[in-house]
Scaffold this motif. Structure first.
Motif, mmCIF file in Angstrom:
data_model
loop_
_atom_site.group_PDB
_atom_site.id
_atom_site.type_symbol
_atom_site.label_atom_id
_atom_site.label_comp_id
_atom_site.label_asym_id
_atom_site.label_seq_id
_atom_site.Cartn_x
_atom_site.Cartn_y
_atom_site.Cartn_z
ATOM 1 N N PRO A 36 0.829 -1.209 0.000
ATOM 2 C CA PRO A 36 0.000 0.000 0.000
ATOM 3 C C PRO A 36 0.863 1.259 0.000
ATOM 4 O O PRO A 36 1.955 1.272 0.564
ATOM 5 C CB PRO A 36 -0.809 -0.128 1.289
ATOM 6 N N PRO A 38 2.366 4.481 1.176
ATOM 7 C CA PRO A 38 2.448 5.143 2.483
ATOM 8 C C PRO A 38 2.168 6.635 2.357
ATOM 9 O O PRO A 38 2.409 7.244 1.313
ATOM 10 C CB PRO A 38 3.906 4.893 2.903
ATOM 11 N N ASN A 44 2.195 3.727 6.658
ATOM 12 C CA ASN A 44 0.930 2.979 6.577
ATOM 13 C C ASN A 44 0.328 2.721 7.950
ATOM 14 O O ASN A 44 -0.540 1.855 8.108
ATOM 15 C CB ASN A 44 1.159 1.633 5.872
ATOM 16 N N TRP A 60 -3.989 -7.597 2.756
ATOM 17 C CA TRP A 60 -3.061 -7.039 1.770
ATOM 18 C C TRP A 60 -2.489 -8.127 0.874
ATOM 19 O O TRP A 60 -2.204 -7.879 -0.310
ATOM 20 C CB TRP A 60 -1.927 -6.306 2.482
ATOM 21 N N THR A 70 5.831 -2.326 3.567
ATOM 22 C CA THR A 70 5.042 -1.292 4.221
ATOM 23 C C THR A 70 5.983 -0.436 5.054
ATOM 24 O O THR A 70 7.122 -0.828 5.330
ATOM 25 C CB THR A 70 3.941 -1.905 5.124
#
Length: 514
Positions: A36, A38, A44, A60, A70
């Motif tokens: 994902p 940040p 995150n 995820w 992450t």
């Protein structure tokens, strides 16, 4: 000829330097694993479910795969969501991934001495040698008579509490009594003060050992200097409270062993045997300190995980009566009803073994294990793993791998048994860690769990509580938060399987056992 050799040597040296520079540039140019995006400063952090981050990481994995990057504030973190990747990195490249991250919370709480947090170096190797001498597979056999004795005492405790009002206390006492005996040759008592000290410390440690809290303090170390009275500085108060009891946890049981050794009454234990091995030429101070710290680590770690795993087992017996009935049918066929099982029966009870494996698989009580750290930069399947990155093994995701464990959310011991009725090769031991950091006490823990499980299934049936109309009261299982997780207290009844079983008959059955 001399000029020729010099030229060849110079060309070889230049070539080596160029190759290394190109390799380094190639590594640095590789992308980080997917993950994902940040946000500035926080990374995150806000996207992670704080009470159960393993669930977020599992979600995820459905998007980004088994290796995820992450960032939690300023800390790079690599999430490993599969056994395949864990084996490739943590075992296949163990020399690069056997270190631990330096969490500020560990120093703050005064628990940096624990083996699980030690840097990959000489002190850690000394601790591991001490564990290996006492807890390796062939050495762990010596504890089996004691483990059976403790399992039978657990039966007495459970018979006195049919409504399971004190179930957690009984399991805690049982787990603590085994490891205290193995490590210190110490017989625990009800409401034992030493056990209470360790439980209090571990409760605080579990709350401190979360990646998000560690990341906040690592990113803003000035927070560790806040006075305990400062608003929002509850972690400082917890840390001060924890540090107050650490010396008792380390010193008191150790002094118990030394006192018994001086009196000639010490039985075999990790501490006494380790002290006996010290030679005149050894550094006594260094070894004594290592023995103190490694033994305190063993006690605090083993008692918590064994107790939590037994809670998972009983919860699943309550929720899955057919599994319990199948297990007890196997026990009746092999053991009969006139004696209690012992370790010689273990090979003849494959379904009991499958239940143990499924308990370990179904809910790993340390869902994220203990983080590893990358000593140097590395690459894996085209992705870059930065030097110093924290590697988190998501045991929860591994336990829910549908390709390996179909219908993974169901408790099904049959998944460990072949069509011919034999156990398969999957021991579901990923919860004990990886590579050089694998739990050194896993053989003792395995025997403790098996002896308790088979003994309880032989004597008792675990059922749901009934309402005033005789109907089962259904409930939804809940789980505690933190680095270690276990079932929240649930309603349960403990019913003797044998008609007329009372304390006198149970004690007779125990005393007649070999």
């Amino acid at each position: 000829m001399s000029f020729y050799l010099s030229a060849v040597g110079l060309i070889s040296l230049v070539t080596l330097v160029v190759v290394r520079l190109l390799a380094k540039r190639t590594v640095n140019d590789l992308p980080l694993p997917p993950g994902p995006t940040p946000v500035p400063v926080l990374g995150n952090l806000l996207a992670i479910q704080r009470d159960a981050p393993w669930l977020t990481y599992k979600e995820w994995s459905m998007i980004y795969g088994d290796l995820i990057y992450t960032r939690i504030l300023s800390q790079d973190a690599i999430i490993i969501n599969s056994e395949k990747v864990a084996r490739a990195l943590l075992e296949g490249r163990s020399s690069n991934y056997s270190d631990r991250p330096r969490f500020a919370t560990i120093e703050l709480f005064g628990i940096a001495f624990r083996t699980v947090f030690l840097a990959y170096g000489n002190t850690w190797r000394l601790h591991r040698r001490l564990y290996h001498q006492s807890f390796r597979a062939d050495a762990a056999i010596q504890y089996r008579p004691m483990q059976l004795q403790k399992a039978r005492q657990l039966l007495v405790d459970l018979l006195s509490d049919p409504e399971a009002n004190e179930l957690e206390i009984h399991l805690q006492n049982h787990s603590a009594s085994i490891i205290m005996s193995a490590v210190y040759d110490y017989d625990t008592q009800i409401n034992d003060p030493l056990v209470a000290i360790v439980k209090g410390v571990m409760d605080m440690v579990i709350k401190a050992e979360t990646p998000d809290k560690a990341a906040i303090l690592d990113a803003y170390p000035i927070l560790t200097r806040l006075p305990a009275w400062f608003p929002g500085a509850s972690f400082r108060r917890h840390a001060l409270h924890c540090r107050k009891y650490i010396p008792d946890m380390v010193e008191k049981p150790f002094e118990h062993v030394k006192k018994n050794m001086a009196a000639g009454t010490a039985g075999p234990s990790m501490v006494s045997e380790s002290l006996k091995r010290i030679k005149p030429e050894d550094d006594f101070g260094q070894l004594e300190r290592a023995i103190k710290e490694s033994s305190a680590t063993a006690f605090s770690a083993a008692s918590e995980t064994t107790y939590s795993t037994l809670l998972v087992f009983i919860l699943q017996m309550v929720l899955n009566p057919p599994v319990q009935e199948h297990a007890q049918a196997e026990i009746d066929q092999v053991i009969g009803s006139d004696r209690l099982p012992d370790f010689s029966d273990r090979p003849s009870l494959p379904y009991i073994e499958a239940i143990l494996r499924e308990t370990l698989r179904f809910y790993p009580v340390a869902p994220l294990g203990i983080p590893h750290a990358a000593v140097n930069s590395d690459t894996y399947e085209g992705y870059r793993i930065p030097k110093g990155a924290t590697l988190i093994t998501n045991h929860w995701a591994m336990s829910r791998d549908e390709s390996k464990y179909p219908n993974a959310s169901e408790f099904r011991p049959e998944r460990f048994i072949t069509e011919s009725g034999e156990l398969n090769d999957d021991t579901a031991m990923f919860g004990f860690g990886w590579g050089r950091r694998i739990c050194p006490g896993r053989f003792v823990a395995d025997a403790s769990l098996w002896s308790a499980i088979v003994s309880m299934l032989t004597v008792f049936k675990f059922t749901k509580v009934k309402d005033g109309h005789g109907r089962d009261i259904d409930f939804e299982p809940k789980w505690t938060a933190g680095a270690a997780s276990r079932p929240v207290k649930f309603p349960c009844r403990i019913v003797p399987r044998k008609a007329g079983m009372d304390m006198e008959k149970l004690v007779h059955l125990i005393r007649s056992a070999p």
